[in-house]
Design a protein around this motif. Structure first.
Motif, PDB file in Angstrom:
ATOM      1  N   GLY A   8       5.511   2.262 -40.864  1.00 35.85           N
ATOM      2  CA  GLY A   8       5.480   1.666 -39.536  1.00 35.85           C
ATOM      3  C   GLY A   8       4.998   2.669 -38.502  1.00 35.85           C
ATOM      4  N   GLY A   9       4.798   2.171 -37.288  1.00 37.39           N
ATOM      5  CA  GLY A   9       4.365   3.056 -36.215  1.00 37.39           C
ATOM      6  C   GLY A   9       3.686   2.308 -35.100  1.00 37.39           C
ATOM      7  N   LEU A  10       2.986   3.051 -34.270  1.00 40.09           N
ATOM      8  CA  LEU A  10       2.273   2.502 -33.122  1.00 40.09           C
ATOM      9  C   LEU A  10       0.798   2.382 -33.464  1.00 40.09           C
ATOM     10  N   VAL A  11       0.230   1.223 -33.183  1.00 44.59           N
ATOM     11  CA  VAL A  11      -1.185   0.996 -33.460  1.00 44.59           C
ATOM     12  C   VAL A  11      -1.771   0.147 -32.348  1.00 44.59           C
TER      13      VAL A  11
ATOM     14  N   ALA B  57       7.388  -5.843 -34.034  1.00 42.60           N
ATOM     15  CA  ALA B  57       8.686  -6.255 -34.554  1.00 42.60           C
ATOM     16  C   ALA B  57       9.226  -5.155 -35.456  1.00 42.60           C
ATOM     17  N   VAL B  58      10.467  -5.330 -35.871  1.00 41.16           N
ATOM     18  CA  VAL B  58      11.003  -4.511 -36.951  1.00 41.16           C
ATOM     19  C   VAL B  58      10.723  -5.261 -38.246  1.00 41.16           C
ATOM     20  N   TYR B  59      10.116  -4.593 -39.178  1.00 37.80           N
ATOM     21  CA  TYR B  59       9.751  -5.191 -40.453  1.00 37.80           C
ATOM     22  C   TYR B  59      10.741  -4.742 -41.529  1.00 37.80           C
TER      23      TYR B  59
ATOM     24  N   TRP C 178      18.301  -5.787 -48.745  1.00 40.36           N
ATOM     25  CA  TRP C 178      17.479  -5.531 -47.561  1.00 40.36           C
ATOM     26  C   TRP C 178      17.356  -4.041 -47.274  1.00 40.36           C
ATOM     27  N   GLY C 179      16.203  -3.661 -46.756  1.00 38.64           N
ATOM     28  CA  GLY C 179      16.023  -2.307 -46.275  1.00 38.64           C
ATOM     29  C   GLY C 179      16.524  -2.172 -44.854  1.00 38.64           C
ATOM     30  N   GLN C 180      16.421  -0.965 -44.310  1.00 38.27           N
ATOM     31  CA  GLN C 180      16.895  -0.686 -42.952  1.00 38.27           C
ATOM     32  C   GLN C 180      15.889  -1.124 -41.899  1.00 38.27           C
ATOM     33  N   GLY C 181      14.674  -1.336 -42.281  1.00 36.50           N
ATOM     34  CA  GLY C 181      13.658  -1.791 -41.340  1.00 36.50           C
ATOM     35  C   GLY C 181      12.787  -0.654 -40.840  1.00 36.50           C
ATOM     36  N   THR C 182      11.550  -0.993 -40.508  1.00 35.02           N
ATOM     37  CA  THR C 182      10.621  -0.031 -39.930  1.00 35.02           C
ATOM     38  C   THR C 182       9.940  -0.699 -38.730  1.00 35.02           C
ATOM     39  N   GLN C 183       9.852   0.043 -37.646  1.00 33.78           N
ATOM     40  CA  GLN C 183       9.303  -0.510 -36.412  1.00 33.78           C
ATOM     41  C   GLN C 183       7.785  -0.508 -36.451  1.00 33.78           C
ATOM     42  N   VAL C 184       7.207  -1.631 -36.103  1.00 35.87           N
ATOM     43  CA  VAL C 184       5.763  -1.745 -35.918  1.00 35.87           C
ATOM     44  C   VAL C 184       5.530  -2.152 -34.470  1.00 35.87           C
ATOM     45  N   THR C 185       4.753  -1.358 -33.766  1.00 39.36           N
ATOM     46  CA  THR C 185       4.438  -1.641 -32.371  1.00 39.36           C
ATOM     47  C   THR C 185       2.931  -1.708 -32.196  1.00 39.36           C
ATOM     48  N   VAL C 186       2.465  -2.833 -31.688  1.00 36.39           N
ATOM     49  CA  VAL C 186       1.030  -3.024 -31.467  1.00 36.39           C
ATOM     50  C   VAL C 186       0.811  -3.061 -29.958  1.00 36.39           C
ATOM     51  N   SER C 187       0.181  -2.031 -29.466  1.00 40.15           N
ATOM     52  CA  SER C 187       0.016  -1.909 -28.013  1.00 40.15           C
ATOM     53  C   SER C 187      -1.132  -0.970 -27.690  1.00 40.15           C
ATOM     54  N   SER C 188      -1.808  -1.253 -26.593  1.00 41.81           N
ATOM     55  CA  SER C 188      -2.872  -0.366 -26.148  1.00 41.81           C
ATOM     56  C   SER C 188      -2.331   0.669 -25.165  1.00 41.81           C
TER      57      SER C 188
ATOM     58  N   MET D  98      -1.652  -4.714 -43.308  1.00 48.57           N
ATOM     59  CA  MET D  98      -1.766  -5.522 -42.098  1.00 48.57           C
ATOM     60  C   MET D  98      -3.035  -5.141 -41.350  1.00 48.57           C
ATOM     61  N   ASN D  99      -3.913  -6.096 -41.189  1.00 47.04           N
ATOM     62  CA  ASN D  99      -5.177  -5.893 -40.486  1.00 47.04           C
ATOM     63  C   ASN D  99      -5.231  -6.777 -39.240  1.00 47.04           C
ATOM     64  N   SER D 100      -6.149  -6.448 -38.353  1.00 46.96           N
ATOM     65  CA  SER D 100      -6.339  -7.231 -37.123  1.00 46.96           C
ATOM     66  C   SER D 100      -5.012  -7.462 -36.401  1.00 46.96           C
ATOM     67  N   LEU D 101      -4.272  -6.405 -36.235  1.00 50.98           N
ATOM     68  CA  LEU D 101      -2.940  -6.526 -35.641  1.00 50.98           C
ATOM     69  C   LEU D 101      -3.017  -6.948 -34.188  1.00 50.98           C
ATOM     70  N   LYS D 102      -2.022  -7.732 -33.791  1.00 51.22           N
ATOM     71  CA  LYS D 102      -1.928  -8.263 -32.444  1.00 51.22           C
ATOM     72  C   LYS D 102      -0.626  -7.799 -31.797  1.00 51.22           C
ATOM     73  N   PRO D 103      -0.560  -7.787 -30.484  1.00 54.02           N
ATOM     74  CA  PRO D 103       0.699  -7.389 -29.834  1.00 54.02           C
ATOM     75  C   PRO D 103       1.893  -8.228 -30.287  1.00 54.02           C
ATOM     76  N   GLU D 104       1.649  -9.494 -30.595  1.00 55.64           N
ATOM     77  CA  GLU D 104       2.751 -10.351 -31.044  1.00 55.64           C
ATOM     78  C   GLU D 104       3.241 -10.018 -32.455  1.00 55.64           C
ATOM     79  N   ASP D 105       2.569  -9.106 -33.137  1.00 57.68           N
ATOM     80  CA  ASP D 105       3.065  -8.627 -34.429  1.00 57.68           C
ATOM     81  C   ASP D 105       4.119  -7.538 -34.256  1.00 57.68           C
TER      82      ASP D 105
END
Length: 125
Positions: free
Chosen positions: A9-12, A94-96, A115-125, A85-92
């Motif tokens: 996960g991370g910022l993209v 979430a914690v995955y 379940w895992g603990q989750g990984t944060q995915v942030t889609v932002s410019s 995950m390709n063509s990521l959008k801001p609405e994606d």
């Protein structure tokens, strides 16, 4: 107890790509097989939703938000599942969470609802 560890996960930026990975293991036992593995996501105030899941035979099932943009795969020998995950959008954003169902251990026990603990995915410019 089944342990699921997510990574990737991370910022993209919008339009970018990320690849999530999840490794399954047993704390005190070996895993013989896993029925289904998948990815879900959750944002605050909303229910957790299916992103994608895949059977042990490799048959995928995608949530509406993932169709055409995300690809799920797994490596049964390594007890791992991936989400490209390709063509990521801001609405994606979430914690995955990684999920594993029907985990069979060396004693023949079946572990459900893992379940895992989750990984944060942030889609932002």
């Amino acid at each position: 107890q089944v342990q699921l560890v997510e990574s990737g996960g991370g910022l993209v930026q919008p339009g970018g790509s990320l690849r999530l990975s999840c490794a399954a293991s047993g704390r005190i036992f070996s895993i013989i097989s896993i029925n289904a593995m998948g990815w879900y996501r959750q944002v605050p105030g909303k229910e957790r939703e299916l992103v994608a899941a895949i059977t042990s035979g490799g048959i995928p099932n995608y949530g509406d938000s993932a169709k055409g943009r995300f690809t799920i795969s797994r490596d049964n020998a390594k007890n791992m599942v991936y989400l490209q995950m390709n063509s990521l959008k801001p609405e994606d954003t979430a914690v995955y969470y990684c999920n594993a169902e029907g985990v069979v251990d060396g004693r023949g026990r079946v572990w459900r609802n893992n379940w895992g603990q989750g990984t944060q995915v942030t889609v932002s410019s």
